[in-house]
Design a protein around this motif. Structure first.
Motif, PDB file in Angstrom:
ATOM      1  N   LEU A  72      25.239  35.204  13.737  1.00 24.44           N
ATOM      2  CA  LEU A  72      25.250  36.285  14.725  1.00 24.44           C
ATOM      3  C   LEU A  72      25.717  37.602  14.107  1.00 24.44           C
ATOM      4  CD1 LEU A  72      26.745  34.331  17.753  1.00 24.44           C
ATOM      5  CD2 LEU A  72      24.379  35.067  17.479  1.00 24.44           C
ATOM      6  N   LEU A  73      26.657  37.531  13.171  1.00 26.58           N
ATOM      7  CA  LEU A  73      27.168  38.748  12.546  1.00 26.58           C
ATOM      8  C   LEU A  73      26.198  39.328  11.529  1.00 26.58           C
ATOM      9  CD1 LEU A  73      30.909  37.755  11.934  1.00 26.58           C
ATOM     10  CD2 LEU A  73      30.011  39.309  13.671  1.00 26.58           C
ATOM     11  N   ASP A  80      25.359  40.477  24.380  1.00 21.38           N
ATOM     12  CA  ASP A  80      25.268  39.019  24.506  1.00 21.38           C
ATOM     13  C   ASP A  80      25.770  38.306  23.253  1.00 21.38           C
ATOM     14  OD1 ASP A  80      24.243  39.192  27.058  1.00 21.38           O
ATOM     15  OD2 ASP A  80      22.159  39.234  26.389  1.00 21.38           O
ATOM     16  N   SER A  81      25.389  38.798  22.069  1.00 16.16           N
ATOM     17  CA  SER A  81      25.849  38.146  20.842  1.00 16.16           C
ATOM     18  C   SER A  81      27.350  38.307  20.657  1.00 16.16           C
ATOM     19  CB  SER A  81      25.098  38.700  19.636  1.00 16.16           C
ATOM     20  OG  SER A  81      25.337  40.084  19.474  1.00 16.16           O
ATOM     21  N   ILE A  85      30.009  35.152  20.293  1.00 18.75           N
ATOM     22  CA  ILE A  85      30.990  35.026  19.212  1.00 18.75           C
ATOM     23  C   ILE A  85      32.384  34.817  19.785  1.00 18.75           C
ATOM     24  CG2 ILE A  85      32.105  36.262  17.319  1.00 18.75           C
ATOM     25  CD1 ILE A  85      29.422  37.587  16.741  1.00 18.75           C
ATOM     26  N   ALA A  86      32.728  35.582  20.810  1.00 19.68           N
ATOM     27  CA  ALA A  86      34.057  35.445  21.420  1.00 19.68           C
ATOM     28  C   ALA A  86      34.250  34.051  22.003  1.00 19.68           C
ATOM     29  CB  ALA A  86      34.246  36.511  22.490  1.00 19.68           C
ATOM     30  N   LEU A  87      33.235  33.507  22.656  1.00 20.58           N
ATOM     31  CA  LEU A  87      33.360  32.187  23.264  1.00 20.58           C
ATOM     32  C   LEU A  87      33.539  31.093  22.217  1.00 20.58           C
ATOM     33  CD1 LEU A  87      30.699  32.299  26.132  1.00 20.58           C
ATOM     34  CD2 LEU A  87      33.137  32.808  26.235  1.00 20.58           C
ATOM     35  N   LEU A  88      32.981  31.301  21.043  1.00 19.45           N
ATOM     36  CA  LEU A  88      33.082  30.297  19.995  1.00 19.45           C
ATOM     37  C   LEU A  88      34.307  30.491  19.112  1.00 19.45           C
ATOM     38  CD1 LEU A  88      29.365  30.140  18.769  1.00 19.45           C
ATOM     39  CD2 LEU A  88      30.536  28.469  20.208  1.00 19.45           C
ATOM     40  N   ASN A  89      34.724  31.737  18.920  1.00 25.28           N
ATOM     41  CA  ASN A  89      35.647  32.040  17.829  1.00 25.28           C
ATOM     42  C   ASN A  89      37.012  32.541  18.275  1.00 25.28           C
ATOM     43  OD1 ASN A  89      35.658  32.018  14.880  1.00 25.28           O
ATOM     44  ND2 ASN A  89      35.946  34.226  15.002  1.00 25.28           N
ATOM     45  N   ASN A  90      37.192  32.845  19.563  1.00 24.04           N
ATOM     46  CA  ASN A  90      38.478  33.351  20.031  1.00 24.04           C
ATOM     47  C   ASN A  90      39.493  32.209  20.068  1.00 24.04           C
ATOM     48  OD1 ASN A  90      40.499  33.993  22.364  1.00 24.04           O
ATOM     49  ND2 ASN A  90      39.630  35.963  21.770  1.00 24.04           N
TER      50      ASN A  90
END
Length: 465
Positions: A72-73, A80-81, A85-90
């Motif tokens: 994604l990065l 949306d991306s 990322i926040a939902l996966l990586n926070n």
């Protein structure tokens, strides 16, 4: 002649015992779920965000998440991306996911039968030897087991909704931070252009003053504009860095991951907005904080019922005993022990549970009132911010552009000087900055409205202006 099989009554009794004991056996075999209670959270992410969530428990999970985040990065971020990322990586959200595991473990523990007790004693007195054996079971725990399990089940469901609400709140914060970061970069680029233009004007004014064609007052005015433009650029750059770092924190990024690319400008405004006259009813039907408050009140009510059931008999045990002697016949029997309510009749516990229940009811009502007000406020803010942004887009910015085009024509015809052209550019600064801010405010208001429909909106204090 017919004969009666004496084993039939025995079989019927065994069948009845098995049917009666089956719920207890099932309770004793309660196990943890494979997904750790994440199914409602995953459904909320899919339904309201169109995104995926994942619990990171192992190194393999972490590697899989890191690979997805890197993908994604590698492309310029969009709203949306950034949310994905926040939902996966926070890490804070991942910590909240573990709350589900804790709540589910408490539910499973509450569903299991209490362990029985066994005691053994061997006493010798002269030639006399006594052996005592006893087997006991906590009947009070068994009686309260269904109510306790229902209580923990409601608590578990409330935890699932609370975690889902936190997940949606993080998504809303990320969207707002994304729009703030893009707007800050857009403003910083524009203010850099303004500073460079002001620098050119100040340098030209300096040369004209040295040649004797301009007064020191005129030069000072141009230098003052340059100094102000340089200060405004510094502030815009500071805001850009702060907005970007706020987004980085929400995305859980560090190291080389922070070198992501943002789009050059904010998304365009929609052509029109859709009216939602029943927005309050929609919000009350799907807001997770309202549902969580209702579940909490129900759980407290069940707890009140459990307290009333166990107020007089708080300890009740049933046991089987078998005693043997070397000089006497064997003794067998049973023993029942319970607590006598001579000094504590449980009235304090009941009063406490009743107060807790009424507190949860009042809090649930207050949450519902606040939810209706918040969704109304978010809806009105969404529409008003759209009207302001559309006014900048359709009127203020086009008017400033027409004025600029006319001044360029006058400058080309040598009717005005370059400094008059620069003065026109200065007049456009507020219009351009106002348009960027209005467009940013609209998209942030939309994020607030989306959040208000499913949970408590993000506080403005968390946003970076």
């Amino acid at each position: 002649m017919s004969t009666t099989n004496p084993s039939y009554p025995v079989l019927r009794r065994l069948r009845n015992v098995a049917l009666a004991a089956s719920p207890l056996l099932l309770a004793g075999c309660a196990t943890l779920s494979a997904d750790g209670g994440m199914q409602p959270v995953q459904s909320a992410a899919q339904q309201h965000l169109g995104q995926n969530v994942e619990v990171v428990k192992t190194a393999a999970d972490q590697d899989r998440v890191a690979t997805r985040v890197a993908e994604l990065l590698a492309r310029p971020l969009n709203a949306d991306s950034a949310v994905q990322i926040a939902l996966l990586n926070n890490r804070g959200l991942q910590a909240s996911f573990q709350e589900l595991g804790i709540a589910e473990a408490e539910l499973v523990q509450a569903s299991r039968l209490p362990n029985p007790g066994f005691s053994f004693a061997k006493v010798r007195q002269g030639d006399t030897r006594e052996i005592d054996r006893s087997f006991s079971f906590d009947l009070a725990h068994l009686i309260a087991l269904p109510l306790t399990r229902q209580l923990e089940a409601r608590r578990f469901a409330a935890t699932q909704r609370a975690v889902s609400s936190e997940m949606l709140s993080l998504a809303a914060q990320t969207r707002k931070a994304f729009y703030a970061a893009v707007a800050a970069e857009q403003t910083a680029r524009y203010m850099r252009d303004v500073r460079e233009t002001a620098d050119a004007g100040a340098e030209l004014a300096k040369r004209l003053t040295l040649a004797g064609n301009w007064s020191k007052l005129q030069q000072a005015r141009e230098h003052g504009f340059f100094a102000e433009a340089a200060l405004n650029f510094a502030r815009a750059e500071q805001n850009r860095l702060g907005s970007r770092e706020h987004l980085i924190r929400l995305l859980g990024l560090w190291g080389t991951q922070t070198q992501f690319t943002l789009p050059e400008r904010l998304p365009d405004l929609p052509a029109a907005l859709q009216d939602q006259p029943d927005i309050e009813n929609v919000a009350m039907a799907q807001r997770l904080d309202v549902q969580a408050a209702k579940l909490q009140a129900e759980a407290t009510a069940k707890n009140l019922g459990l307290t009333k059931v166990t107020r007089l008999i708080n300890v009740l045990e049933f046991g089987y005993q078998r005693n043997t002697f070397n000089d006497a016949p064997r003794q067998t029997g049973y023993a029942v022990s319970f607590e006598l309510p001579l000094f504590d009749w449980g009235t304090a516990r009941v009063a406490r549970s009743e107060a807790l229940y009424m507190r949860s009811v009042q809090r649930a009502a207050q949450i519902a009132i606040e939810a209706r007000s918040e969704v109304r406020q978010a809806y009105l803010g969404y529409h008003s911010s759209y009207d302001v942004a559309r006014h900048y887009r359709d009127d203020i910015v086009p008017t400033a552009k027409r004025i600029s085009e006319e001044n360029v024509l006058l400058y080309n015809g040598m009717f005005i000087s370059v400094f008059e052209l620069l003065a026109d550019a200065r007049a456009q600064i507020s219009a351009v900055n106002g348009a960027i801010e209005a467009q940013r405010d609209f998209w942030m208001a939309k994020a607030d409205l989306d959040m208000a429909l499913v949970g408590k909106p993000v506080s403005d204090s968390t946003a970076v202006n």
